[in-house]
Design a protein around this motif. Structure first.
Motif, PDB file in Angstrom:
ATOM      1  N   ALA A  27      32.991  39.829  60.885  1.00  0.00           N
ATOM      2  CA  ALA A  27      32.706  38.403  60.707  1.00  0.00           C
ATOM      3  C   ALA A  27      31.706  38.187  59.585  1.00  0.00           C
ATOM      4  N   SER A  42      30.970  32.910  66.324  1.00  0.00           N
ATOM      5  CA  SER A  42      30.895  33.521  67.643  1.00  0.00           C
ATOM      6  C   SER A  42      30.862  35.039  67.541  1.00  0.00           C
ATOM      7  N   ARG A  43      31.671  35.593  66.646  1.00  0.00           N
ATOM      8  CA  ARG A  43      31.692  37.050  66.477  1.00  0.00           C
ATOM      9  C   ARG A  43      30.434  37.539  65.774  1.00  0.00           C
ATOM     10  N   GLU A 100      37.837  25.568  64.308  1.00  0.00           N
ATOM     11  CA  GLU A 100      38.124  26.707  65.174  1.00  0.00           C
ATOM     12  C   GLU A 100      37.963  28.017  64.408  1.00  0.00           C
ATOM     13  N   HIS A 101      38.372  28.017  63.144  1.00  0.00           N
ATOM     14  CA  HIS A 101      38.197  29.210  62.308  1.00  0.00           C
ATOM     15  C   HIS A 101      36.711  29.534  62.168  1.00  0.00           C
ATOM     16  N   THR A 102      35.914  28.511  61.879  1.00  0.00           N
ATOM     17  CA  THR A 102      34.468  28.712  61.745  1.00  0.00           C
ATOM     18  C   THR A 102      33.865  29.164  63.060  1.00  0.00           C
ATOM     19  N   ARG A 103      34.305  28.543  64.152  1.00  0.00           N
ATOM     20  CA  ARG A 103      33.766  28.878  65.470  1.00  0.00           C
ATOM     21  C   ARG A 103      34.001  30.351  65.791  1.00  0.00           C
ATOM     22  N   ARG A 104      35.203  30.843  65.498  1.00  0.00           N
ATOM     23  CA  ARG A 104      35.512  32.248  65.788  1.00  0.00           C
ATOM     24  C   ARG A 104      34.596  33.183  65.002  1.00  0.00           C
ATOM     25  N   LEU A 105      34.406  32.870  63.715  1.00  0.00           N
ATOM     26  CA  LEU A 105      33.571  33.732  62.874  1.00  0.00           C
ATOM     27  C   LEU A 105      32.114  33.718  63.344  1.00  0.00           C
ATOM     28  N   ASP A 153      30.369  24.139  72.015  1.00  0.00           N
ATOM     29  CA  ASP A 153      31.225  24.422  73.164  1.00  0.00           C
ATOM     30  C   ASP A 153      30.708  23.614  74.349  1.00  0.00           C
ATOM     31  N   GLN A 167      32.992  43.664  65.534  1.00  0.00           N
ATOM     32  CA  GLN A 167      33.342  42.280  65.253  1.00  0.00           C
ATOM     33  C   GLN A 167      32.242  41.580  64.459  1.00  0.00           C
TER      34      GLN A 167
END
Length: 422
Positions: free
Chosen positions: A170, A157-158, A150-155, A227, A166
């Motif tokens: 990122a 994605s941004r 999830e941490h990787t996904r957020r970075l 996703d 953002q």
């Protein structure tokens, strides 16, 4: 042929102890696979090994055909244990399979070679008990892995998102944490799966498995995010990747997903443009999304679109889906196409003539047609369309119309795979 499916991460000591203990109690070979039938850990032999087991141990992973067979039986979706029939042509004896589940998540498959005497009720009870213990261990590992993912996904994605602030933050975090280098060559690949009848979770697992081999290669480092039925892979290469290397990578992703999901779903891969800085990954991502649409709409691409080889389609495919309809076709071309199959010969002639820049000799050679016959067809086309093929603007109008016609003949696109990640 190069093998693209990557081995599963090996199980820890606790899992190995559980598998070994069960095997010794049963006197049978036991293996723990992940939901994609990739080996996690296995027991020693008990004289019941078959060709599939021996090959898997030697290679560290089952053959593609074996994986396809097991998954085609729906084992990863079973809610209770059952027997997987053997396959003589694969050299595979029957397996008693217990799905490893915890809180709705399919974590793996516990398999026991079921050749010889049938399993007793007590032995099946022992397998169920070990499967529950394995589920507890694997679920704890999954929770830790999910946090990292999830941490990787957020970075990621941004990094590829529309917000410039953002993106900058990122990018800095990814570089500072050593997750990705800042350059020198960046490519983003987008993958979409449509028409998958099974549960969404199965598609997510398959996408993760298909992209794993490309997160760390001899020439590139990458990160991916998944996703539901779509995924993105951001890669930083040491040297600018060649078109054939990216094409080979795309084919590997398609083959892996076909192995994991079967032949039913439509897999579309889009490769973005090549950029020289990680900060420009968002541009490559936007291009990869267009390339995915091309892969979906143009059968000749065989499921893999590359932005840098799309030509005029790269512009046309940036039209919104709602705008891609027959109203865009020039009226002269619509008249030519009006009789359907009756004018397919003229459509082919026009297409070849325009693709050869209006050269009569090259067109006649390509169509294996006498020039007199070609001139006759061209006159027919001019009469039907009312356009002069000696006028550049008229040629452009018909050429773009034919390109739009190529896109319109493809099946309608599903909405979700082409939208940006949130």
């Amino acid at each position: 042929m190069k093998r693209w499916i990557q081995r599963s991460r090996s199980g820890g000591e606790a899992l190995q102890t559980l598998v070994d203990g069960l095997a010794e109690e049963l006197g049978r070979s036991v293996v723990l696979d992940d939901p994609l039938v990739r080996l996690i850990c296995t027991s020693r032999h008990f004289g019941d090994e078959d060709r599939v087991r021996v090959r898997t141990l030697l290679q560290g992973i089952a053959d593609d055909e074996t994986i396809r067979y097991v998954l085609s039986q729906g084992v990863a979706r079973w809610t209770r244990p059952g027997v997987l029939p053997g396959r003589d042509d694969l050299g595979m004896q029957p397996r008693y399979c217990a799905p490893v589940r915890e809180r709705g998540h399919v974590l793996g498959i516990l398999m026991v070679v079921a050749a010889g005497a049938p399993l007793t009720e007590a032995e099946r009870g022992a397998i169920d008990e070990v499967a529950r213990a394995v589920a507890v261990e694997m679920y704890a590992e999954r929770l830790a892995s999910d946090d990292d993912e999830e941490h990787t996904r957020r970075l990621v994605s941004r990094l590829i998102g529309s917000d410039s602030a953002q993106r900058c933050a990122a990018h800095q975090r990814l570089v500072d944490d050593g997750l990705l280098p800042a350059g020198p060559h960046v490519v983003v690949t987008s993958v979409a799966v449509s028409g998958q009848p099974g549960p969404t979770g199965q598609t997510e697992v398959a996408l993760r498995g298909a992209l794993e081999p490309f997160r760390q290669t001899r020439t590139a480092r990458g990160l991916s995010m998944v996703d539901q039925d779509r995924a993105v892979l951001v890669q930083v290469f040491e040297q600018e990747p060649a078109e054939e290397d990216l094409d080979l990578q795309g084919r590997g992703i398609v083959r892996s997903l076909t192995t994991f999901l079967g032949p039913g779903p439509v897999v579309s891969v889009g490769v973005g443009g090549r950029w020289t800085a990680l900060a420009d990954a968002w541009i490559s991502y936007d291009q990869a999304r267009v390339a995915v649409r091309a892969a979906r709409r143009l059968p000749r691409l065989e499921g893999i679109g590359d932005w840098e080889r799309l030509g005029e389609y790269a512009v046309l495919l940036q039209l919104p889906e709602s705008a891609l309809n027959e109203s865009l076709l020039p009226k002269p071309l619509r008249r030519l196409l009006a009789n359907g199959g009756g004018n397919s010969r003229l459509e082919e002639t026009l297409r070849c003539f325009l693709d050869n820049a209006g050269s009569v000799p090259r067109t006649a050679e390509a169509l294996e047609l006498h020039r007199t016959s070609l001139y006759y067809r061209l006159r027919q086309i001019q009469e039907i369309t009312g356009l002069d093929l000696d006028v550049g603007a008229h040629r452009l109008e018909l050429h773009l119309g034919l390109r739009l016609w190529d896109l319109l003949r493809a099946p309608a696109e599903p909405a979700s795979p082409w939208t940006a990640f949130p």
